[in-house]
Design a protein around this motif. Structure first.
Motif, short mmCIF file in Angstrom:
data_model
loop_
_atom_site.label_atom_id
_atom_site.label_comp_id
_atom_site.label_asym_id
_atom_site.label_seq_id
_atom_site.Cartn_x
_atom_site.Cartn_y
_atom_site.Cartn_z
N ASP A 56 -51.84 11.36 11.57
CA ASP A 56 -53.11 11.85 12.02
C ASP A 56 -54.32 11.44 10.98
OD1 ASP A 56 -54.85 14.03 10.27
OD2 ASP A 56 -52.79 15.13 10.68
N PRO A 57 -55.44 10.87 11.53
CA PRO A 57 -56.49 10.37 10.85
C PRO A 57 -56.98 11.02 9.30
CG PRO A 57 -57.03 10.52 12.90
CD PRO A 57 -56.00 11.14 12.77
N GLU A 58 -56.83 12.43 9.44
CA GLU A 58 -57.32 13.03 8.04
C GLU A 58 -56.16 12.64 7.17
OE1 GLU A 58 -59.96 14.50 6.75
OE2 GLU A 58 -60.80 13.69 8.58
N LYS A 59 -55.01 12.55 7.39
CA LYS A 59 -53.87 12.51 6.50
C LYS A 59 -53.99 10.83 5.98
CE LYS A 59 -50.38 15.91 7.37
NZ LYS A 59 -49.08 16.32 7.82
N LEU A 60 -54.24 10.05 6.94
CA LEU A 60 -54.19 8.68 6.75
C LEU A 60 -55.51 8.44 5.61
CD1 LEU A 60 -52.64 6.47 7.49
CD2 LEU A 60 -54.08 6.06 9.26
N LYS A 61 -56.47 9.33 5.78
CA LYS A 61 -57.56 9.09 4.79
C LYS A 61 -57.30 9.46 3.56
CE LYS A 61 -62.34 10.40 4.75
NZ LYS A 61 -62.90 11.66 4.85
N LYS A 62 -56.44 10.40 3.49
CA LYS A 62 -56.03 11.15 2.07
C LYS A 62 -55.06 9.98 1.47
CE LYS A 62 -53.98 14.98 0.59
NZ LYS A 62 -53.02 16.16 1.10
N LEU A 63 -54.21 9.43 2.24
CA LEU A 63 -53.13 8.70 1.65
C LEU A 63 -54.00 7.24 1.11
CD1 LEU A 63 -50.43 8.55 4.18
CD2 LEU A 63 -50.22 9.61 1.94
N LYS A 64 -55.17 7.13 1.81
CA LYS A 64 -55.99 5.92 1.36
C LYS A 64 -56.66 6.35 0.00
CE LYS A 64 -59.37 2.63 3.12
NZ LYS A 64 -58.69 1.45 3.54
N GLU A 65 -56.98 7.33 0.11
CA GLU A 65 -57.71 7.92 -1.43
C GLU A 65 -56.79 7.92 -2.42
OE1 GLU A 65 -60.89 10.55 1.04
OE2 GLU A 65 -59.76 11.55 -0.13
N MET A 66 -55.82 8.23 -2.19
CA MET A 66 -54.60 8.43 -3.09
C MET A 66 -54.01 6.87 -3.71
SD MET A 66 -52.41 11.54 -1.49
CE MET A 66 -50.97 11.28 -2.51
N GLY A 67 -54.62 5.83 -3.06
CA GLY A 67 -54.09 4.51 -3.08
C GLY A 67 -52.89 4.18 -2.61
N ILE A 68 -52.42 4.91 -1.52
CA ILE A 68 -50.99 4.59 -1.01
C ILE A 68 -50.88 3.49 -0.02
CG2 ILE A 68 -49.07 5.58 -0.01
CD1 ILE A 68 -49.09 7.70 -1.97
N VAL A 69 -51.98 3.97 1.08
CA VAL A 69 -52.05 2.80 2.12
C VAL A 69 -53.45 2.01 1.91
CG1 VAL A 69 -50.85 4.35 3.83
CG2 VAL A 69 -53.49 4.37 3.76
N ASP A 70 -53.13 0.97 2.70
CA ASP A 70 -54.38 -0.02 2.76
C ASP A 70 -55.12 -0.31 1.37
OD1 ASP A 70 -53.78 0.42 5.18
OD2 ASP A 70 -55.96 0.93 6.08
N THR A 71 -54.23 -0.39 0.23
CA THR A 71 -55.01 -0.79 -1.14
C THR A 71 -54.23 -1.84 -1.74
OG1 THR A 71 -54.24 1.56 -1.40
CG2 THR A 71 -56.58 1.21 -2.22
N TYR A 72 -54.92 -2.72 -2.46
CA TYR A 72 -54.01 -3.47 -3.43
C TYR A 72 -55.30 -3.68 -4.48
CZ TYR A 72 -51.86 -7.42 -5.36
OH TYR A 72 -51.21 -8.41 -6.20
N GLU A 73 -54.82 -3.46 -5.62
CA GLU A 73 -55.67 -3.30 -6.82
C GLU A 73 -55.63 -4.77 -7.57
OE1 GLU A 73 -54.38 0.20 -8.74
OE2 GLU A 73 -56.31 1.25 -7.92
N GLY A 74 -54.81 -5.75 -7.31
CA GLY A 74 -54.80 -6.90 -7.80
C GLY A 74 -54.09 -7.13 -9.09
N MET A 75 -54.02 -8.46 -9.69
CA MET A 75 -53.34 -8.63 -10.86
C MET A 75 -53.95 -8.30 -12.00
SD MET A 75 -51.52 -12.19 -11.87
CE MET A 75 -52.72 -13.14 -12.57
#
Ligand code: HCA
Length: 536
Positions: free
Chosen positions: A415-434
């Protein structure tokens, strides 16, 4: 301010830059960053190599055919071009595969149109059609890919029309890739072209339901069997790998890859396009993972536990982590004792110069210099630098595909809310680079030149340099061990828990081998040659 290396690194950088002519110096300076974690830092990347500086980069054809498409086991890959390009891109990365039940398996064959001078003059389309027919008659494959080499673009052979016509004639998928070696600024352009072709013609065609928790492993090339170790671990956790892009990859599996729950992105650079396009069209989120290193593997598994939010699965994942970490750490301990405190340089492709830093940390070693051959700025700086991406050199040559959500098959996995939370936690759709993971005073060098490599080795005296084929022997001739991290020389797997143990053993054998001290380059013994070769 605490620094991770003791040398006066700014002086070392200035000494490198001083050697170059003014214009070159100005350009190269932007590719070299002394890490200062207290402020956001930028680096120039994915731009044309300065002529004459001797790069380690590869070509667009190597990126498309050699890296991304070549490992797919059940398609026939025809190289339209000279035999050298065909042979060079055939299994040199040591990507491994196994036949599936249907028996279609062509990794052992090298298919080429073997273009000759008269094809260059009179055109090679006829020869390409004949090659496709011949391959089809002999093997009856499910699908064929065609790869353009430099001459094809120069003489204007229309491989896309040939693919369309032959696909109609033979009734199978035939996909053409315009991946002429000269396109783009490095092999990165080839990855992009390969992603676009796979996505447009193959991915998501069969809506076959998949049971249980399923993932696609993206940017995992099964060098030395890495993908199988990752699969073993995920399997123990209760998670099935639906497909791998593209080590041991399968055309059949790609057609239904859009039915998996989540995409795991290992090599961000070579496959982020696919992750983005699958997310847009089918609603599959992606998680950036790293299965290189003991702690890194556990961290990636915990990200998956957070994504699936199932107590039984989380419990099983923790059990696997506990058992596997213990066994790996016990096995690594004797090597770690001999490696503690040693230093490494890493110059590898898109993500490995980042990922292997975790594994070296497991061995008690420090990476003091790292850089990529073909990365873009987001691989160094993280994905927040996105605005530049639309105008970078790759995109000028390779248009982004116009991808829209597919209303029939768009299936939100959460559900979009959970996905948003996972994104904020840096779990989905994130890559912080080397760069974020590199300590103060360490050095980041993009598209390193041979001169820079030699100079840095002389000044900083690393215990090992991990790199590719173009620089391996230069390094070894300097009396320093070198491990290829594109194709792993003759070994692997290095991924996952068991891979980490293999790596520890090998790095110990390399670094603590006394023979390196016996290597003396001829110019060391003869001042006359030395004078001609070294710029000081
Ligand atoms: C290539 C392939 C390469 C680099 C290999 C290397 C790869 O460009 O030829 O430098 O050893 O990833 O294997 O990109």
């Amino acid at each position: 301010k605490r620094r991770d290396i003791d040398f006066d690194i700014e002086d070392v950088v200035e000494n490198i830059i001083r050697v170059y002519p003014t214009k070159v110096a100005k350009k190269r300076r932007k590719h070299i960053v002394v890490r200062d974690p207290s402020e956001p830092q930028e680096i120039e990347a994915n731009v044309r190599t300065v002529p004459g500086i001797i790069t380690q980069r590869g070509c667009c054809f190597a990126g498309c055919k050699g890296v991304v498409i070549g490992p797919i086991v059940d398609m026939i890959h025809i190289v339209h071009g000279p035999i050298g390009c065909s042979y060079y891109s055939w299994m040199t990365r040591r990507n491994q595969g196994v036949p599936r039940e249907d028996g279609h398996y062509y990794l052992e064959y090298c298919f080429s149109t073997d273009m000759q001078e008269d094809n260059i003059i009179f055109g090679g389309e006829k020869k390409l059609r004949a090659a496709i027919r011949e391959a089809y008659e002999i093997f009856k494959p499910k699908a064929i890919s065609i790869h353009a080499t430099c001459p094809v673009g120069l003489i204007g052979d229309d491989i896309h029309t040939v693919a369309k016509e032959m696909s109609k004639e033979l009734g199978i998928d035939i996909v053409a890739f315009s991946c002429e070696g000269y396109r783009g600024v490095s092999q990165s352009a080839g990855h992009h072209i390969a992603n676009n072709g796979l996505f447009e013609h193959i991915v998501g065609k069969d809506d076959i339901e998949l049971d249980g928790y399923t993932v696609n492993c993206l940017g995992e090339y099964n060098i030395g069997g890495d993908a199988w170790e990752i699969e073993r671990i995920l399997d123990r956790c209760g998670i099935k790998v639906a497909s791998t892009f593209s080590g041991n990859g399968s055309y059949t599996e790609y057609r239904r890859a859009h039915m998996a729950n989540v995409n795991l992105v290992q090599c961000h650079r070579s496959i982020n396009y696919m992750a983005e396009m699958m997310e847009t069209k089918f609603g599959i989120p992606w998680i950036k993972v790293n299965f290189i290193g003991v702690k890194a593997t556990s961290k990636s598994l915990r990200k998956l536990a957070a994504f699936f939010e199932d107590d039984a699965l989380t419990e099983q994942i923790e059990k696997v982590i506990e058992e596997e970490e213990r066994a790996a750490e016990e096995a690594i301990a004797p090597y770690r004792e001999r490696l503690e405190g040693k230093t490494a340089f890493l110059f590898v492709g898109g993500s490995r110069a980042h990922h292997y830093q975790d594994l070296f940390r497991d061995l008690g070693m420090k990476t003091i210099v790292a850089g990529y051959e073909f990365a873009h700025r987001d691989d160094y700086e993280g994905r927040d630098v996105l605005p530049y991406i639309k105008v970078d050199a790759d995109s000028r040559n390779i248009p982004e595909l116009d991808v829209e959500p597919d209303p029939e098959r768009f299936k939100p996995r959460k559900d979009p809310e959970k996905l948003k939370k996972l994104k904020e936690m840096g779990i989905v759709d994130t890559y912080e680079g080397m760069m974020k993971d590199m300590g103060s005073g360490t050095l980041v060098v993009d598209d390193i030149s041979h001169f820079e490599l030699e100079y840095l080795m002389k000044e900083l005296k690393p215990d090992i340099v991990c790199s590719g084929i173009k620089d391996k022997y230069v390094i070894q001739k300097m009396g320093v061990p070198s491990k290829q991290l594109h194709n792993y020389d003759y070994s692997g797997p290095f991924a996952g828990y068991k891979g980490a143990v293999n790596f520890a053993k090998e790095i110990d054998m390399l670094i603590n081998n006394p023979s390196w001290s016996f290597a003396k380059a001829p110019w060391e013994a003869s001042p006359l040659i030395k004078g001609a070769l070294i710029i000081e």
